[in-house]
Write a protein that holds these residues in place. Structure first.
Motif, PDB file in Angstrom:
ATOM      1  N   LEU A  71       0.809  -1.224   0.000  1.00 35.79           N
ATOM      2  CA  LEU A  71       0.000   0.000   0.000  1.00 35.79           C
ATOM      3  C   LEU A  71       0.841   1.273   0.000  1.00 35.79           C
ATOM      4  CD1 LEU A  71      -2.905  -0.827   2.525  1.00 35.79           C
ATOM      5  CD2 LEU A  71      -2.951  -0.872   0.024  1.00 35.79           C
ATOM      6  N   ASP A  72       2.159   1.118   0.072  1.00 40.28           N
ATOM      7  CA  ASP A  72       3.069   2.270   0.123  1.00 40.28           C
ATOM      8  C   ASP A  72       2.691   3.221   1.256  1.00 40.28           C
ATOM      9  OD1 ASP A  72       5.250   3.793  -0.642  1.00 40.28           O
ATOM     10  OD2 ASP A  72       4.088   5.038  -2.043  1.00 40.28           O
ATOM     11  N   THR A  73       2.396   2.658   2.419  1.00 30.52           N
ATOM     12  CA  THR A  73       2.066   3.459   3.582  1.00 30.52           C
ATOM     13  C   THR A  73       2.508   2.708   4.833  1.00 30.52           C
ATOM     14  OG1 THR A  73       0.302   4.735   4.644  1.00 30.52           O
ATOM     15  CG2 THR A  73      -0.291   2.527   3.874  1.00 30.52           C
ATOM     16  N   THR A  74       2.145   3.207   5.999  1.00 30.92           N
ATOM     17  CA  THR A  74       2.463   2.543   7.267  1.00 30.92           C
ATOM     18  C   THR A  74       1.165   2.103   7.943  1.00 30.92           C
ATOM     19  OG1 THR A  74       2.328   4.559   8.609  1.00 30.92           O
ATOM     20  CG2 THR A  74       4.447   4.081   7.543  1.00 30.92           C
ATOM     21  N   PRO A  75       1.235   1.167   8.880  1.00 34.35           N
ATOM     22  CA  PRO A  75       0.014   0.768   9.591  1.00 34.35           C
ATOM     23  C   PRO A  75      -0.677   1.939  10.285  1.00 34.35           C
ATOM     24  CG  PRO A  75       1.752  -0.821   9.982  1.00 34.35           C
ATOM     25  CD  PRO A  75       2.389   0.313   9.267  1.00 34.35           C
ATOM     26  N   MET A  76       0.094   2.825  10.908  1.00 34.80           N
ATOM     27  CA  MET A  76      -0.516   3.947  11.623  1.00 34.80           C
ATOM     28  C   MET A  76      -1.103   4.971  10.665  1.00 34.80           C
ATOM     29  SD  MET A  76      -0.418   2.984  14.663  1.00 34.80           S
ATOM     30  CE  MET A  76      -1.150   4.460  15.375  1.00 34.80           C
ATOM     31  N   ALA A  77      -0.467   5.170   9.523  1.00 31.49           N
ATOM     32  CA  ALA A  77      -1.036   6.088   8.532  1.00 31.49           C
ATOM     33  C   ALA A  77      -2.346   5.527   7.978  1.00 31.49           C
ATOM     34  CB  ALA A  77      -0.048   6.333   7.403  1.00 31.49           C
ATOM     35  N   TYR A  78      -2.412   4.195   7.786  1.00 32.17           N
ATOM     36  CA  TYR A  78      -3.661   3.591   7.328  1.00 32.17           C
ATOM     37  C   TYR A  78      -4.740   3.733   8.400  1.00 32.17           C
ATOM     38  CZ  TYR A  78      -7.137   0.347   5.627  1.00 32.17           C
ATOM     39  OH  TYR A  78      -8.329  -0.190   5.195  1.00 32.17           O
ATOM     40  N   LEU A  79      -4.377   3.521   9.661  1.00 31.02           N
ATOM     41  CA  LEU A  79      -5.334   3.685  10.757  1.00 31.02           C
ATOM     42  C   LEU A  79      -5.858   5.122  10.791  1.00 31.02           C
ATOM     43  CD1 LEU A  79      -6.772   2.797  13.376  1.00 31.02           C
ATOM     44  CD2 LEU A  79      -4.634   3.291  14.600  1.00 31.02           C
ATOM     45  N   ARG A  80      -4.975   6.075  10.595  1.00 36.35           N
ATOM     46  CA  ARG A  80      -5.409   7.473  10.575  1.00 36.35           C
ATOM     47  C   ARG A  80      -6.391   7.722   9.432  1.00 36.35           C
ATOM     48  NH1 ARG A  80      -0.685  11.568   9.678  1.00 36.35           N
ATOM     49  NH2 ARG A  80      -0.898  10.751   7.560  1.00 36.35           N
ATOM     50  N   ARG A  81      -6.137   7.103   8.277  1.00 37.53           N
ATOM     51  CA  ARG A  81      -7.039   7.249   7.129  1.00 37.53           C
ATOM     52  C   ARG A  81      -8.430   6.687   7.454  1.00 37.53           C
ATOM     53  NH1 ARG A  81      -5.272   3.907   2.075  1.00 37.53           N
ATOM     54  NH2 ARG A  81      -3.293   4.922   2.638  1.00 37.53           N
ATOM     55  N   VAL A  82      -8.462   5.534   8.115  1.00 34.94           N
ATOM     56  CA  VAL A  82      -9.742   4.924   8.487  1.00 34.94           C
ATOM     57  C   VAL A  82     -10.483   5.807   9.492  1.00 34.94           C
ATOM     58  CG1 VAL A  82     -10.805   2.943   9.647  1.00 34.94           C
ATOM     59  CG2 VAL A  82      -8.978   2.582   7.974  1.00 34.94           C
ATOM     60  N   ARG A  83      -9.777   6.328  10.476  1.00 34.95           N
ATOM     61  CA  ARG A  83     -10.416   7.194  11.462  1.00 34.95           C
ATOM     62  C   ARG A  83     -10.923   8.488  10.832  1.00 34.95           C
ATOM     63  NH1 ARG A  83      -6.086   6.100  16.415  1.00 34.95           N
ATOM     64  NH2 ARG A  83      -7.112   4.190  17.189  1.00 34.95           N
ATOM     65  N   LEU A  84     -10.183   8.999   9.857  1.00 32.93           N
ATOM     66  CA  LEU A  84     -10.630  10.191   9.139  1.00 32.93           C
ATOM     67  C   LEU A  84     -11.941   9.914   8.408  1.00 32.93           C
ATOM     68  CD1 LEU A  84      -9.606  13.117   8.553  1.00 32.93           C
ATOM     69  CD2 LEU A  84      -8.658  12.200   6.421  1.00 32.93           C
ATOM     70  N   ALA A  85     -12.059   8.714   7.830  1.00 33.28           N
ATOM     71  CA  ALA A  85     -13.295   8.342   7.136  1.00 33.28           C
ATOM     72  C   ALA A  85     -14.464   8.238   8.116  1.00 33.28           C
ATOM     73  CB  ALA A  85     -13.102   7.017   6.398  1.00 33.28           C
ATOM     74  N   HIS A  86     -14.200   7.707   9.308  1.00 31.79           N
ATOM     75  CA  HIS A  86     -15.254   7.638  10.331  1.00 31.79           C
ATOM     76  C   HIS A  86     -15.696   9.046  10.745  1.00 31.79           C
ATOM     77  CE1 HIS A  86     -15.747   3.377  11.308  1.00 31.79           C
ATOM     78  NE2 HIS A  86     -14.439   3.221  11.152  1.00 31.79           N
ATOM     79  N   ALA A  87     -14.726   9.940  10.921  1.00 30.92           N
ATOM     80  CA  ALA A  87     -15.065  11.315  11.286  1.00 30.92           C
ATOM     81  C   ALA A  87     -15.901  11.969  10.189  1.00 30.92           C
ATOM     82  CB  ALA A  87     -13.792  12.118  11.536  1.00 30.92           C
ATOM     83  N   HIS A  88     -15.555  11.686   8.941  1.00 31.26           N
ATOM     84  CA  HIS A  88     -16.312  12.223   7.806  1.00 31.26           C
ATOM     85  C   HIS A  88     -17.763  11.750   7.847  1.00 31.26           C
ATOM     86  CE1 HIS A  88     -17.371  13.409   3.749  1.00 31.26           C
ATOM     87  NE2 HIS A  88     -17.573  12.149   3.398  1.00 31.26           N
ATOM     88  N   ARG A  89     -17.962  10.457   8.074  1.00 31.78           N
ATOM     89  CA  ARG A  89     -19.321   9.928   8.129  1.00 31.78           C
ATOM     90  C   ARG A  89     -20.101  10.519   9.306  1.00 31.78           C
ATOM     91  NH1 ARG A  89     -16.645   5.218   6.173  1.00 31.78           N
ATOM     92  NH2 ARG A  89     -16.310   4.396   8.278  1.00 31.78           N
ATOM     93  N   GLU A  90     -19.417  10.715  10.428  1.00 36.98           N
ATOM     94  CA  GLU A  90     -20.095  11.281  11.588  1.00 36.98           C
ATOM     95  C   GLU A  90     -20.509  12.734  11.328  1.00 36.98           C
ATOM     96  OE1 GLU A  90     -19.205  11.958  16.343  1.00 36.98           O
ATOM     97  OE2 GLU A  90     -18.261  10.272  15.300  1.00 36.98           O
ATOM     98  N   LEU A  91     -19.665  13.496  10.665  1.00 35.19           N
ATOM     99  CA  LEU A  91     -20.001  14.879  10.349  1.00 35.19           C
ATOM    100  C   LEU A  91     -21.145  14.943   9.335  1.00 35.19           C
ATOM    101  CD1 LEU A  91     -16.408  16.391  10.117  1.00 35.19           C
ATOM    102  CD2 LEU A  91     -18.127  16.939  11.840  1.00 35.19           C
TER     103      LEU A  91
END
Length: 317
Positions: free
Chosen positions: A253-273
């Motif tokens: 994925l050319d990323t890190t586990p924590m960067a992927y986790l941050r991406r997932v959390r950002l998507a959750h925040a988007h859905r909540e907003l």
């Protein structure tokens, strides 16, 4: 998060406070007016103290049980010693004040400085040791940073945690923010100092970093993004080493586990907003904090990069 401030002109009171706040110690001074001020902000896994001593103080301290970092603002720290080390520190220095299992001694000379302490176990949450023994832990092997630039980056991280995470009571109370802050600090400590952490994947790590490993890790992250998970948790969940996990994300994925986790959390925040009623009292800051984003400006920047609009505009509908 806990906050406290100590001020005293009495050397005995200062020794009692420091012994309680750090570890049993003996201090001494010939300065008539021994004025001490300590302000501490702390979580369960790390603490950040700003200390101001307007006198010369000798100290002899028992092992802390925590990794202890020092950033000197003004004044000097002279004749600082622990096993195998004798050194002095000046303004601008960022150093490992003491390993967690060794006593130390020295002299503070009219200094204003920062002490940051962290649980040694935080290092094991973000990296794996180079040895093969299962019970082995990651340890720091030098008290000076690898370079001035590495020390400067660590100092910037400490000040970010002090000013933007610990200084915001609402955000600092969120479990995801506290966990992310501890991992950020640990990762920057390992980046700054020589240690026993292995950074390059072994042949076995490369072999284990298959697409199915990545799929299982992604599924685990997706299912646990609302919890304060670490890289070590992710690796344990899919039965691979931390290095394998990191290499799998980098390879596929050319990323890190924590960067992927941050991406997932950002998507959750988007859905909540998107789902929120803007007249119900919901705020962007509260949603961001709930999903582990301590700095509103940083959250807004990441959000705009991902969704092409601001979180405030999404909330307003």
């Amino acid at each position: 998060m806990d906050s406290l401030t100590f001020e005293s002109d009495d050397l005995g009171e200062t020794e009692e406070f420091l012994s309680h706040a750090y570890a049993r110690m003996r201090i001494g001074s010939t300065t008539p007016a021994a004025s001490t001020r300590v302000h501490r902000e702390s979580t369960s896994s790390f603490s950040v103290d700003e200390i101001d001593l307007n006198f010369e103080m000798s100290y002899s301290v028992n092992p802390l049980g925590r990794i202890c970092l020092c950033v000197v603002h003004e004044g000097t720290v002279q004749d600082h010693v622990f096993r195998g080390v004798r050194d002095s520190f000046v303004p601008g220095d960022t150093v490992l004040f003491a390993p967690d299992d060794l006593p130390y001694a020295g002299r503070i000379c009219n200094a204003r400085y920062n002490i940051t302490m962290l649980d040694p176990g935080l290092l094991d949450q973000v990296a794996a040791p180079s040895g093969a023994r299962p019970a082995e832990r990651v340890r720091l092997t030098g008290h000076r940073p690898r370079s001035r630039a590495a020390g400067d980056r660590l100092r910037t991280t400490i000040f970010y945690l002090r000013d933007h995470v610990l200084a915001a009571p609402d955000g600092a109370a969120e479990p995801l923010i506290v966990a992310a802050a501890g991992q950020l600090l640990a990762a920057n400590v390992l980046a700054a100092f020589p240690s026993t952490a292995r950074t390059d994947p072994t042949a076995r790590d490369r072999g284990d970093a298959r697409p199915d490993t990545l799929r299982r890790a992604v599924a685990y992250i997706d299912d646990h993004a609302d919890q304060p998970i670490t890289v070590a948790d992710m690796a344990a969940a899919v039965h691979v080493t931390i290095r394998t996990l990191q290499y799998a994300f980098r390879r596929h994925l050319d990323t890190t586990p924590m960067a992927y986790l941050r991406r997932v959390r950002l998507a959750h925040a988007h859905r909540e907003l998107l789902a929120a009623d803007p007249h119900s009292g919901v705020t962007v800051a509260a949603v961001a904090a709930r999903w582990g984003f301590a700095h509103p400006g940083r959250f807004a920047s990441l959000y705009r990069d991902a969704h092409g609009t601001s979180p405030a505009d999404t909330l307003r509908g």
